[in-house]
Motif scaffolding. Structure first.
Motif, short mmCIF file in Angstrom:
data_model
loop_
_atom_site.label_atom_id
_atom_site.label_comp_id
_atom_site.label_asym_id
_atom_site.label_seq_id
_atom_site.Cartn_x
_atom_site.Cartn_y
_atom_site.Cartn_z
N GLU A 171 0.81 -1.22 0.00
CA GLU A 171 0.00 0.00 0.00
C GLU A 171 0.84 1.27 0.00
N SER A 173 0.72 3.95 -1.52
CA SER A 173 0.09 5.25 -1.72
C SER A 173 -1.00 5.54 -0.69
N LEU A 176 -2.26 9.16 0.78
CA LEU A 176 -1.77 10.31 0.01
C LEU A 176 -2.92 10.89 -0.82
N ARG A 181 -0.28 10.45 -4.85
CA ARG A 181 -0.41 9.05 -5.21
C ARG A 181 0.15 8.82 -6.61
N GLU A 182 -0.30 9.66 -7.54
CA GLU A 182 0.09 9.47 -8.93
C GLU A 182 1.60 9.68 -9.09
N SER A 203 -2.10 -3.61 -3.02
CA SER A 203 -2.98 -2.45 -2.92
C SER A 203 -4.42 -2.85 -2.71
N GLU A 208 -5.60 1.53 -9.03
CA GLU A 208 -4.15 1.68 -8.94
C GLU A 208 -3.45 0.45 -9.50
#
Lengths: 288, 282, 267
Positions: A171, A173, A176, A181-182, A203, A208
């Protein structure tokens, strides 16, 4: 070519001989090839965390084994640390593990434990910082005065600096905002591209996973439910939903369109793909 | 409808950490009125000022410029502090750091105990609150053994036990998995519908705004957009310029429109979107 | 590993012992301790042992659970036993090399070991049957009079219950941080004492930072829920003495008095 990781009949049972006895992972089998970008998805409690902690020998299988480059990682229990350097594991919310006075020293912790020194150590640290998009001027700052997103990058660099052959991210990201995140995922994609190393991304977010990986493992109650390319997995959306898992919003739109007689492929999972299919349909149907 | 929360030219700055550094201006003049009974989602990326704004709604932070009123009470008025906090409950991001007791029902009872509510009345409120979040069967459990979503529902119950008029969820879904997030959202919606509690949901997940009455987008300490979800998400370029993303449904419609397909941008949910696309292709 | 440590040792149940007011149980433990120290010889010790067995039966606590409670202090018990056995002068019973065991020594050793075991299992019965939060409530009420001499009783009780609440959370967190550092090759098992202490830094620093962050957030959350000290607070389950509490206390007083009398007459 030999797979970099092989999971064979892996079972892990917590609380053996107590009333709380429970298998978090049960008879799991799969191989991961060198250089693959694999996504693992599943509910909380599906066995994801237990599984990935076996890949670098933090947990010991109750039965079954893990092979790294063809060798059982527990063949020599004393050398288990070497496996941890080869299979780098980044935990959830890794910023909570930072402890050093400077970013530089914190990133150095892993490679220094490997015995790296001097110019070699310095190179590892600077490379890792670059991979996660940390500017050199941050290296001398205290990690505790950075923003949440930057702290997470430092923690990630701390594992990348060990130059592991397999990078496992739990995980990365979580928590965020969309931009953070991106950009973090972009860094991870670039890392995979540049190093050619193996990356395993765990994830909760189907979107994602769908956008990044070549192959998806879907876990459900301690077992592997599905294993295949994103298109293959998402074409079984009904099954995913029945298992209580989410599917990307765009796949759900495709499903809803099919129900309305618009025959797009059931395997689409990105906006661009669905858009392309719809435009093609319009052109094809323009005559009517 | 009457007013629940109101801000006028609200400004706030965080002090500089070190000498010589500039202080951070988190809010730069926010004018906002939130009606009673509404479901408002506040969106924004980290550092946009959305959490700072939330913390003004029950006097955790006090304005450095401008005013904040809670049901007409000025938050600067210290004599009304307990009244303000009783009317506006807060649920925070980390579920572990807002649970006080190691028995669920004792935790839910914490606020009414502080308010000096009589014992029988506390019992009634605790049972009601646990029922309202669907956690009655866990009354005697230890909170640390619950899932993230369940812990947040306990935190919500702890707030409901004060019988507030408004609940502010300050990124309360940020640390949860999709299941937990859904649990919290469903609970918030039900409280809004059934108990007419005003909900202010602070988040950076666009999808959580889908069926809000009103979406407010914060950027750089100011309100950048304000309207119904349909109105706000139709402004795709502006949203992307701020560094946020629109839901994939809207993105699809937007891309199709650019390619000359006549679809509206206002179809937010999966079904609405599929309806719109199917209609345009027929 | 760390998760296996059970702190507080409370076993939920619904026995008469569980239902007793925590204040009653606290007072009973005090009476029991007085009793144990007053017991001198076989009969009075017998009475104390019997009392414990009866109480354990009422609380539905098994013998194995009681003995498990003694495990952490096993070394102290053995050490006390041996010390008394070998170093009490008196009529020799057995001697080899430099060790001499006297009759008095043996008797003293047996009684001392018994005394420690009774004290510990007696206190354990309290924690076995009383939830930490009720125990804290009981302590707060019993010590209420100390507020008059400006002892912050409420605040101390609140701190204690928050500490109890956060112990499992912090243990879990320690586990996580340890795993994360091990994944970066941290080594907690080898090296000398100094090296090992140094190796703990990567765990302790993040743990402290996190504990402070939690404290900060919890304080705000408590304020948001209208916490403003102990003044004017009411309770979800206030403590009330019932008939059984008076009965239990009366029985406790009689028993302790009886044992003191027995001791006085040399039984």
């Amino acid at each position: 070519m030999e797979p970099i990781l092989q999971v064979q009949h892996l079972t892990h049972t917590y609380g053996v001989d107590t009333p709380f006895e429970r298998s978090a992972v049960e008879d799991m089998n799969f191989d991961i090839q060198d250089g693959e970008f694999v996504g693992i998805i599943g509910h909380t409690g599906s066995g994801k965390s237990t599984l990935i902690q076996h890949l670098n020998g933090l947990l010991k299988p109750t039965s079954g084994r893990i092979l790294f480059s063809g060798r059982d990682i527990w063949a020599q229990p004393k050398k288990i640390r070497d496996v941890r350097f080869q299979v780098g594991l980044v935990f959830q919310y890794p910023e909570y593990q930072l402890f050093e006075e400077t970013v530089y020293k914190d990133i150095a912790f892993g490679p220094a434990n490997m015995g790296k020194t001097g110019a070699e150590l310095d190179r590892c640290i600077r490379n890792a910082a670059e991979f996660v998009g940390l500017q050199p001027q941050y290296l001398d700052r205290s990690p505790f005065e950075l923003s949440g997103g930057q702290k997470r990058r430092v923690a990630l660099a701390g594992v990348i600096a060990m130059e592991p052959r397999v990078l496992v991210l739990d995980e990365p990201s979580a928590g965020l905002d969309p931009e953070g995140r991106e950009s973090l995922l972009r860094n991870i994609r670039d890392y995979h591209h540049k190093t050619g190393g193996t990356v395993i991304l765990v994830s909760h977010s189907m979107e994602e996973i769908a956008r990044n990986v070549d192959r998806i493992l879907v876990l459900k109650s301690a077992h592997v439910l599905m294993d295949g390319a994103p298109g293959e997995v998402f074409s079984r959306s009904e099954e995913l939903l029945a298992a209580g898992l989410d599917v990307p919003q765009i796949t759900r739109v495709a499903m809803a369109l099919r129900r309305r007689g618009v025959l797009v492929s059931p395997a689409v999972y990105t906006v661009e793909e669905l858009e392309r299919e719809l435009l093609a349909l319009r052109k094809g149907g323009a005559g009517c | 409808m009457s007013t629940m929360l109101q801000t006028e030219k609200l400004e706030y700055s965080y002090p500089a950490l070190e000498e010589g550094e500039e202080q951070t201006r988190a809010l730069r003049g926010v004018d906002l009125t939130i009606e009673k009974g509404s479901f408002v989602v506040v969106l924004g990326h980290n550092g946009s000022g959305k959490s700072t704004l939330a913390k003004h709604f029950n006097a955790i932070l006090l304005p450095m410029g401008g005013k904040v009123w809670v049901e007409g009470m000025d938050t600067v008025d210290e004599t009304r502090l307990l009244d303000i906090r009783r009317r506006v409950g807060m649920v925070f991001q980390n579920p572990d750091n807002q649970i006080v007791s190691n028995v669920v029902e004792e935790d839910v009872a914490f606020a009414p105990e502080n308010l000096g509510v009589p014992t029988e009345e506390i019992r009634r409120r605790v049972d009601d609150a646990l029922g309202a979040v669907g956690m009655s069967e866990f009354a005697r459990h230890a909170p640390h053994l619950l899932s993230g979503g369940q812990k947040q529902r306990i935190a919500i119950a702890g707030v409901i036990a004060m019988e507030p008029a408004c609940i502010v969820l300050d990124e309360a879904t940020a640390m949860l998995d999709p299941v937990g997030r859904q649990e919290v959202l469903t609970t918030a919606r039900r409280l809004n519908r059934e108990k007419r509690i005003t909900i202010v949901l602070i988040t950076h997940h666009m999808n959580e705004a889908e069926d809000a009455d009103r979406v407010i987008v914060m950027d750089n300490g100011k309100i950048a957009m304000d309207g119904t979800p349909q109105e706000v998400f139709a402004r795709v370029e502006e949203i992307e310029a701020i560094g946020l993303t629109v839901p994939d449904t809207v993105q699809l419609l937007y891309d199709l429109r650019r390619n000359g397909v006549d679809v509206p941008l206002s179809a937010l949910t999966v079904d609405e979107c599929a309806d719109a696309v199917a209609a345009a292709l027929k | 590993m760390l998760k296996d440590i059970t702190l507080g040792q409370y076993f939920p149940g619904n026995t008469p012992a569980h239902r007793l007011d925590p204040r009653t149980k606290l007072l009973l433990v005090v009476l029991y301790i007085v009793g144990v120290f007053s017991a001198k010889f076989v009969i009075s010790y017998g009475v104390m042992i019997l009392t414990l067995i009866v109480c354990a039966r009422i609380s539905k606590v098994g013998a194995r659970a009681m003995l498990r409670g003694l495990k952490p202090v096993l070394i102290i018990i053995i050490f006390t036993g041996l010390l008394n056995m070998f170093f009490t002068p008196g009529d020799p019973l057995l001697s080899f090399w430099i060790f001499h065991i006297s009759r008095q020594g043996l008797r003293l050793a047996v009684f001392m070991v018994l005394r420690i075991m009774l004290l510990i299992t007696g206190t354990f019965l309290l924690t076995y049957t009383t939830s930490p939060i009720r125990l804290t409530d009981g302590l707060e009420q019993l010590l209420n009079w100390m507020k008059r001499i400006h002892v912050p009783v409420h605040e101390l009780a609140m701190m204690m219950s928050i500490a109890l609440r956060f112990i499992p959370t912090l243990i879990e967190e320690t586990d996580k941080i340890m795993s994360a550092q091990k994944a970066r090759g941290a080594d907690f098992e080898s090296g000398n004492l100094f090296q090992r202490a140094r190796a703990m830094l990567p765990i302790l620093v993040p743990l402290f930072i996190s504990a402070f962050r939690r404290a900060d957030e919890l304080a705000v959350a408590m304020e948001c829920r209208c916490y403003h000290g102990g003044e004017g607070r009411t309770k979800l389950s206030p403590l009330r003495y019932a008939g059984r509490d008076y009965f239990a206390l009366a029985a406790g007083v009689c028993l302790t008095a009886g044992v003191m009398v027995l001791g006085y007459f040399g039984f």
